[in-house]
Design a protein around this motif. Structure first.
Motif, PDB file in Angstrom:
ATOM      1  N   TRP A   1      51.659  34.953  44.480  1.00 18.30           N
ATOM      2  CA  TRP A   1      51.900  35.258  43.077  1.00 18.30           C
ATOM      3  C   TRP A   1      51.985  33.998  42.209  1.00 18.30           C
ATOM      4  CZ3 TRP A   1      56.470  33.098  41.402  1.00 18.30           C
ATOM      5  CH2 TRP A   1      57.415  32.778  42.391  1.00 18.30           C
ATOM      6  N   VAL A   2      52.002  32.830  42.838  1.00 21.74           N
ATOM      7  CA  VAL A   2      52.055  31.568  42.093  1.00 21.74           C
ATOM      8  C   VAL A   2      50.655  31.212  41.610  1.00 21.74           C
ATOM      9  CG1 VAL A   2      52.509  29.098  42.240  1.00 21.74           C
ATOM     10  CG2 VAL A   2      54.101  30.716  43.305  1.00 21.74           C
ATOM     11  N   GLN A   3      50.526  30.906  40.340  1.00 20.81           N
ATOM     12  CA  GLN A   3      49.231  30.583  39.738  1.00 20.81           C
ATOM     13  C   GLN A   3      49.111  29.139  39.289  1.00 20.81           C
ATOM     14  OE1 GLN A   3      48.435  32.471  35.973  1.00 20.81           O
ATOM     15  NE2 GLN A   3      46.219  32.228  36.132  1.00 20.81           N
ATOM     16  N   LEU A   4      50.208  28.506  38.869  1.00 19.90           N
ATOM     17  CA  LEU A   4      50.168  27.195  38.235  1.00 19.90           C
ATOM     18  C   LEU A   4      50.639  26.111  39.208  1.00 19.90           C
ATOM     19  CD1 LEU A   4      51.793  28.214  34.825  1.00 19.90           C
ATOM     20  CD2 LEU A   4      49.358  28.165  35.406  1.00 19.90           C
ATOM     21  N   TYR A   5      49.879  25.036  39.291  1.00 22.04           N
ATOM     22  CA  TYR A   5      50.172  23.984  40.261  1.00 22.04           C
ATOM     23  C   TYR A   5      49.981  22.591  39.664  1.00 22.04           C
ATOM     24  CZ  TYR A   5      49.919  27.358  44.159  1.00 22.04           C
ATOM     25  OH  TYR A   5      50.127  28.406  45.022  1.00 22.04           O
ATOM     26  N   THR A   6      50.822  21.672  40.096  1.00 28.44           N
ATOM     27  CA  THR A   6      50.580  20.237  40.004  1.00 28.44           C
ATOM     28  C   THR A   6      50.597  19.736  41.444  1.00 28.44           C
ATOM     29  OG1 THR A   6      51.701  20.066  37.864  1.00 28.44           O
ATOM     30  CG2 THR A   6      51.402  18.022  39.101  1.00 28.44           C
ATOM     31  N   PRO A   7      49.456  19.732  42.131  1.00 23.71           N
ATOM     32  CA  PRO A   7      49.493  19.410  43.566  1.00 23.71           C
ATOM     33  C   PRO A   7      50.152  18.068  43.862  1.00 23.71           C
ATOM     34  CG  PRO A   7      47.386  20.391  43.001  1.00 23.71           C
ATOM     35  CD  PRO A   7      48.103  20.134  41.700  1.00 23.71           C
TER      36      PRO A   7
ATOM     37  N   GLN B   1      55.752  38.512  37.882  1.00 24.01           N
ATOM     38  CA  GLN B   1      55.915  39.938  38.130  1.00 24.01           C
ATOM     39  C   GLN B   1      54.685  40.754  37.749  1.00 24.01           C
ATOM     40  OE1 GLN B   1      59.575  41.211  36.268  1.00 24.01           O
ATOM     41  NE2 GLN B   1      60.840  39.845  37.517  1.00 24.01           N
ATOM     42  N   GLU B   2      53.671  40.089  37.160  1.00 16.85           N
ATOM     43  CA  GLU B   2      52.438  40.783  36.787  1.00 16.85           C
ATOM     44  C   GLU B   2      51.301  40.525  37.784  1.00 16.85           C
ATOM     45  OE1 GLU B   2      51.862  38.998  32.973  1.00 16.85           O
ATOM     46  OE2 GLU B   2      52.949  40.565  31.907  1.00 16.85           O
ATOM     47  N   SER B   3      51.575  39.764  38.863  1.00 16.13           N
ATOM     48  CA  SER B   3      50.496  39.319  39.739  1.00 16.13           C
ATOM     49  C   SER B   3      49.782  40.461  40.454  1.00 16.13           C
ATOM     50  CB  SER B   3      51.029  38.312  40.774  1.00 16.13           C
ATOM     51  OG  SER B   3      52.038  38.905  41.565  1.00 16.13           O
ATOM     52  N   ASN B   4      50.428  41.620  40.572  1.00 18.05           N
ATOM     53  CA  ASN B   4      49.780  42.771  41.220  1.00 18.05           C
ATOM     54  C   ASN B   4      49.289  43.820  40.223  1.00 18.05           C
ATOM     55  OD1 ASN B   4      49.969  41.986  43.974  1.00 18.05           O
ATOM     56  ND2 ASN B   4      52.164  42.459  43.939  1.00 18.05           N
ATOM     57  N   GLU B   5      49.383  43.503  38.931  1.00 16.26           N
ATOM     58  CA  GLU B   5      48.876  44.434  37.917  1.00 16.26           C
ATOM     59  C   GLU B   5      47.344  44.513  38.008  1.00 16.26           C
ATOM     60  OE1 GLU B   5      50.502  45.966  35.161  1.00 16.26           O
ATOM     61  OE2 GLU B   5      52.534  45.376  35.756  1.00 16.26           O
ATOM     62  N   ALA B   6      46.805  45.620  37.570  1.00 18.38           N
ATOM     63  CA  ALA B   6      45.357  45.829  37.675  1.00 18.38           C
ATOM     64  C   ALA B   6      44.576  44.750  36.944  1.00 18.38           C
ATOM     65  CB  ALA B   6      44.993  47.211  37.142  1.00 18.38           C
ATOM     66  N   TRP B   7      45.022  44.414  35.712  1.00 15.12           N
ATOM     67  CA  TRP B   7      44.281  43.417  34.939  1.00 15.12           C
ATOM     68  C   TRP B   7      44.327  42.049  35.611  1.00 15.12           C
ATOM     69  CZ3 TRP B   7      46.392  38.937  33.107  1.00 15.12           C
ATOM     70  CH2 TRP B   7      47.791  38.876  33.015  1.00 15.12           C
ATOM     71  N   ALA B   8      45.464  41.728  36.254  1.00 17.74           N
ATOM     72  CA  ALA B   8      45.586  40.442  36.932  1.00 17.74           C
ATOM     73  C   ALA B   8      44.668  40.387  38.146  1.00 17.74           C
ATOM     74  CB  ALA B   8      47.031  40.204  37.335  1.00 17.74           C
ATOM     75  N   LYS B   9      44.589  41.480  38.884  1.00 19.64           N
ATOM     76  CA  LYS B   9      43.679  41.531  40.028  1.00 19.64           C
ATOM     77  C   LYS B   9      42.232  41.428  39.567  1.00 19.64           C
ATOM     78  CE  LYS B   9      46.702  44.241  43.076  1.00 19.64           C
ATOM     79  NZ  LYS B   9      46.863  45.521  43.814  1.00 19.64           N
ATOM     80  N   GLU B  10      41.938  42.068  38.432  1.00 25.44           N
ATOM     81  CA  GLU B  10      40.575  41.993  37.892  1.00 25.44           C
ATOM     82  C   GLU B  10      40.237  40.565  37.481  1.00 25.44           C
ATOM     83  OE1 GLU B  10      37.949  43.940  34.229  1.00 25.44           O
ATOM     84  OE2 GLU B  10      39.877  44.809  34.807  1.00 25.44           O
ATOM     85  N   GLN B  11      41.217  39.865  36.887  1.00 36.61           N
ATOM     86  CA  GLN B  11      40.983  38.472  36.496  1.00 36.61           C
ATOM     87  C   GLN B  11      40.673  37.624  37.725  1.00 36.61           C
ATOM     88  OE1 GLN B  11      43.360  36.233  33.456  1.00 36.61           O
ATOM     89  NE2 GLN B  11      44.197  35.199  35.254  1.00 36.61           N
TER      90      GLN B  11
END
Length: 439
Positions: free
Chosen positions: A125-131, A405-415
Motif C-alpha cells: 500500500w506504500v506508494q511514495l519513496y525516497t530510496p 486506505q485507498e490502495s485497494n479501491e477500484a480506481w487505485a487498482k486501475e491506476q
C-alpha cells in the motif's frame, strides 16, 4: 483521491557509523522514537499532516541477504495505515548494516535493491519513496570529508561511494516498480551553491558547482559535462558504469525533492577551501537552477533552523521558506510539496552526526518532551490556511497520490494497471527517456 499538495514533516532515521565503525549514530534512538513512536504519530495527526518522511532502521531490519526483521516496521507502518498517513519511505538514510560494511562495497547496490523489493512486497500500500536520502551528501561526508562510515578522504573514494549509492537508488526504484508500478520517487537531495569570494576562486567554485549536480545527473540519466566526465573516469568510474546510468533513466517516475538550509551556500577561497556563507541566493534562485536542469515537479523536502533566544527565529524561517516556495510556484515551476524537517528536535545535528555529544538541537516542530514549539503552531496554521488553495492549479500538475486506505479501491487498482501497461510498452521508451543534455 488524496491531497494534491504534500505538506509533510519527517522523523529522522539517520544511522551512519563513526569512530571507525565502532559507534552507530542511531537518530531514532537518540530522539527516543523507538519508545514514543505512537506519540510521534499522534503529533503528526495533531498538526493535520498527511505525509511523513519515515523509514525503518536499515541496520536492524536488513539482517543479511534475504534475511529481514520486520517487527518494528510491521508495528509502525500498520499504525500509519490505520491513521491514513502516507509515508514517504526513507530506506537508506546515511548508513548501511554492519554486514554490508560501507559505501565502498560494490555489492551494496544489488543487496539494497533486494531490500527495497522485499519492503515493497511486504507493504504494497506504500506508494511514495525516497530510496536513498541525500546521495551527494552521503558520499561527500562518508568518503571525501572522512566523517562517516568508511571515513575516507579523497576524490577516488568519493566517486566510488557516489557511483554505488546512485546505482543502489536506481536499482531500488526498478525493484519497487516491479511490485508497485505507480510508485513515485521523491529524491531528497541537498541543493547547494558555491560562491567565489575573489577572482582566483572562480575556478574551484565552478568545479564545485558542477559536482553538486553529479548525483542527480547520474540518477536521472543526464549526461554530465565534459569536465565532470573526465573527473569521474579519472577517479575510478568506468565507461560501462557511466553508461549504466544513461541506459536506466527513471526520471519519469520521479519528483525532484530538494533540501535547503541556511548552511547550503558556501564561500570558496582561491585554494578551494570553503566556509559557510549563510543565505545569499536563497531557495527560490537555487531551486530554479535545479529545475532548469531537470525539468521535473519539485518538492521542498527538508528545511529547519534553530529556535533561538527570541523564540521566533524558526517561525520567521518557516515564513521565509514558504514565501520562496510560492515564488518558485508563481514562476511556473510545478511545486508539489513542502516539508519542515523534522517532527521533533534532533540530537548532535550541530556536528553533522560525526560526534556523539548528546547535544540537543532545537530544530523540530516539537521538543524532545513532545511539547509543541512556536514553529509547530505556525506550521499547523500555515497548512490550515493553504491546504485548499494550492490544488487550484491545473489538474495536469496533480500528483497521482493514492492514500494508504485507498490502495485497494477500484480506481487505485486501475491506476496501477494503467501505469504497468504503459511501462510495458517498450516502443515509447526512447521518447519517454529523452532529455536535453547540455555539454
Amino acid at each position: 483521491m488524496g491531497p494534491q499538495f504534500l505538506f509533510a514533516t519527517g522523523i529522522e532515521n539517520s544511522n551512519p557509523t563513526i569512530q571507525n565503525g565502532k559507534f552507530r549514530v542511531d537518530e531514532l534512538e537518540k530522539c527516543n522514537h523507538y519508545r514514543l513512536w505512537q506519540k510521534d504519530f499522534d503529533l503528526v495527526d495533531e498538526l493535520g499532516i498527511k505525509f511523513l518522511r519515515y523509514g525503518p532502521p536499515i541496520h536492524t531490519t536488513f539482517l543479511g541477504p534475504g534475511k529481514y526483521d520486520w517487527s518494528f516496521a510491521d508495528t509502525t507502518f500498520q499504525d500509519l495505515l490505520r491513521r491514513n498517513i502516507a509515508p514517504i519511505v526513507d530506506l537508506c538514510h546515511f548508513g548501511v548494516p554492519d554486514w554490508i560494511g560501507n559505501f565502498q562495497n560494490p555489492e551494496f547496490p544489488e543487496f539494497f535493491a533486494q531490500y527495497a523489493r522485499a519492503f515493497a512486497q511486504r507493504f504494497p500500500w506504500v506508494q511514495l519513496y525516497t530510496p536513498v536520502n541525500e546521495m551527494y551528501i552521503c558520499a561527500q561526508f562518508s568518503a571525501r570529508y572522512g566523517w562517516w562510515n568508511e571515513q575516507l578522504t579523497g576524490d577516488q573514494p568519493f566517486v566510488t561511494a557516489l557511483k554505488y549509492i546512485v546505482k543502489a537508488n536506481v536499482l531500488a526504484m526498478k525493484a519497487i516498480l516491479e511490485v508497485r508500478p505507480d510508485a513515485v520517487f521523491i529524491q531528497s537531495e541537498s541543493s547547494e551553491y558555491f560562491h567565489a569570494e575573489n577572482p582566483a576562486a572562480i575556478g574551484p567554485a565552478e568545479i564545485m558547482n558542477a559536482e553538486r549536480f553529479l548525483s542527480l545527473d547520474l540518477n536521472y540519466g543526464r549526461r554530465v559535462n565534459s569536465e565532470m566526465y573526465e573527473f569521474l573516469l579519472d577517479n575510478g568510474m568506468t565507461r560501462d558504469e557511466y553508461h549504466f546510468f544513461l541506459q536506466n533513466k527513471m526520471k519519469r517516475h520521479c519528483i525532484m525533492g530538494n533540501d535547503y538550509y541556511y548552511t547550503n551556500e558556501h564561500r570558496v577561497a582561491a585554494d578551494g577551501s570553503t566556509r559557510a556563507s549563510g543565505e545569499i541566493f536563497g531557495y527560490h534562485v537555487i531551486t530554479s537552477q535545479y529545475h532548469d536542469r531537470y525539468r521535473l515537479p519539485v518538492m521542498h523536502t527538508e528545511t529547519n533552523i534553530w529556535q533561538g533566544p527570541n523564540g521566533d527565529e524558526a517561525v520567521n524561517w518557516l515564513w521565509k521558506e514558504w514565501a520562496n516556495v510560492l515564488r518558485v510556484r508563481n514562476d511556473g515551476v510545478p511545486m508539489v510539496g513542502f516539508t519542515w524537517y523534522s517532527l521533533t528536535d534532533q540530537v548532535d545535528w550541530d556536528t553533522a552526526l560525526r560526534e556523539n555529544n548528546g547535544r540537543l538541537n532545537p530544530v523540530g516542530l516539537y521538543d524532545l518532551d513532545r511539547n509543541i514549539r512556536p514553529v509547530g503552531t505556525a506550521y499547523k496554521q500555515l497548512i490550515a490556511d493553504w491546504d485548499q488553495v494550492l490544488p487550484a492549479q491545473s489538474v495536469c500538475l496533480q500528483v497521482p497520490v493514492v492514500m494508504p486506505q485507498e490502495s485497494n479501491e477500484a480506481w487505485a487498482k486501475e491506476q496501477k494497471a494503467d501505469v504497468k501497461a504503459a511501462s510495458a510498452d517498450k516502443s515509447t521508451d526512447q521518447a519517454n527517456s529523452t532529455t536535453v543534455d547540455a555539454a
